[in-house]
Design an enzyme around this catalytic site. Structure first.
Site, PDB file in Angstrom:
ATOM      1  N   HIS A  21       0.812  -1.227   0.000  1.00 16.01           N
ATOM      2  CA  HIS A  21       0.000   0.000   0.000  1.00 16.01           C
ATOM      3  C   HIS A  21       0.841   1.271   0.000  1.00 16.01           C
ATOM      4  O   HIS A  21       0.353   2.331  -0.343  1.00 16.01           O
ATOM      5  CB  HIS A  21      -1.012   0.010   1.164  1.00 16.01           C
ATOM      6  N   ASP A  52      -0.285  -7.676   1.500  1.00 16.88           N
ATOM      7  CA  ASP A  52       0.153  -6.279   1.472  1.00 16.88           C
ATOM      8  C   ASP A  52       1.664  -6.123   1.600  1.00 16.88           C
ATOM      9  O   ASP A  52       2.158  -5.247   2.288  1.00 16.88           O
ATOM     10  CB  ASP A  52      -0.575  -5.469   2.555  1.00 16.88           C
ATOM     11  N   SER A 123       4.623   1.963   8.057  1.00 20.42           N
ATOM     12  CA  SER A 123       4.250   0.820   7.216  1.00 20.42           C
ATOM     13  C   SER A 123       5.477   0.306   6.496  1.00 20.42           C
ATOM     14  O   SER A 123       6.222   1.077   5.895  1.00 20.42           O
ATOM     15  CB  SER A 123       3.197   1.233   6.191  1.00 20.42           C
TER      16      SER A 123
END
Length: 167
Positions: A21, A52, A123
């Site tokens: 992402h 992801d 992330s």
């Protein structure tokens, strides 16, 4: 619009692991190393949309990267962990915690629930065990709770298949 995330080297040829992402939909991407050098991302080597995660090829010269070792052990609840990331652009932030649980989810499959804080920009951060081996990739947090942070297990990195581009 620019996105920001964290990643880590997985090879001496400059391949990087991060969350999908972080780069999905990007026309281009760059990485900044701990030494402050900036390199172009050349493309996707492999990705797992369901988990992801993505492995990126970079323009980092061969031998200029220090890959992090990947753990061969299964993570355990109660195990101490460290996360190194860039929350809100605060580079090289180190946080610690424990593995709260190993959970099964409908979206990601197996995930590691951790107490180490992860914020926007973290992330793709490596989640490390006490030996410094990667046990997971920081992926998401549930904002409505406290210390509800999650990582994708290192097993998913090991299952990335560069020849087909996905698991």
């Amino acid at each position: 619009p620019a996105k920001q995330g964290t990643g880590f080297f997985i090879s001496t040829t400059g391949d990087v692991i991060t969350n999908r992402h972080v780069v999905v939909g990007a026309a281009g991407a760059k990485i900044k190393t701990v030494s402050g050098k900036i390199y172009e991302v050349k493309g996707v080597v492999a990705e797992d949309k369901d988990s992801d995660i993505v492995r990126l090829k970079t323009a980092v010269p061969r031998g200029a990267s220090k890959p992090l070792p990947l753990s061969s052990s299964s993570p355990q609840a109660g195990q101490r962990i460290i996360v190194i990331g860039n929350p809100l652009g605060l580079e090289q932030t180190v946080s610690d915690g424990i593995i709260s649980a190993i959970r099964e989810t409908s979206r990601f499959g197996t995930v590691i629930q951790i107490t180490a804080p992860i914020s926007q920009g973290s992330s793709g951060s490596p989640v490390l065990d006490s030996k410094g081996d990667v046990i997971g990739v920081a992926t998401l947090q549930i904002i409505d709770g406290q210390n509800l942070n999650f990582a994708i297990p290192v097993k998913k990195i090991l299952n990335l298949n560069p020849s087909t581009g996905h698991e």
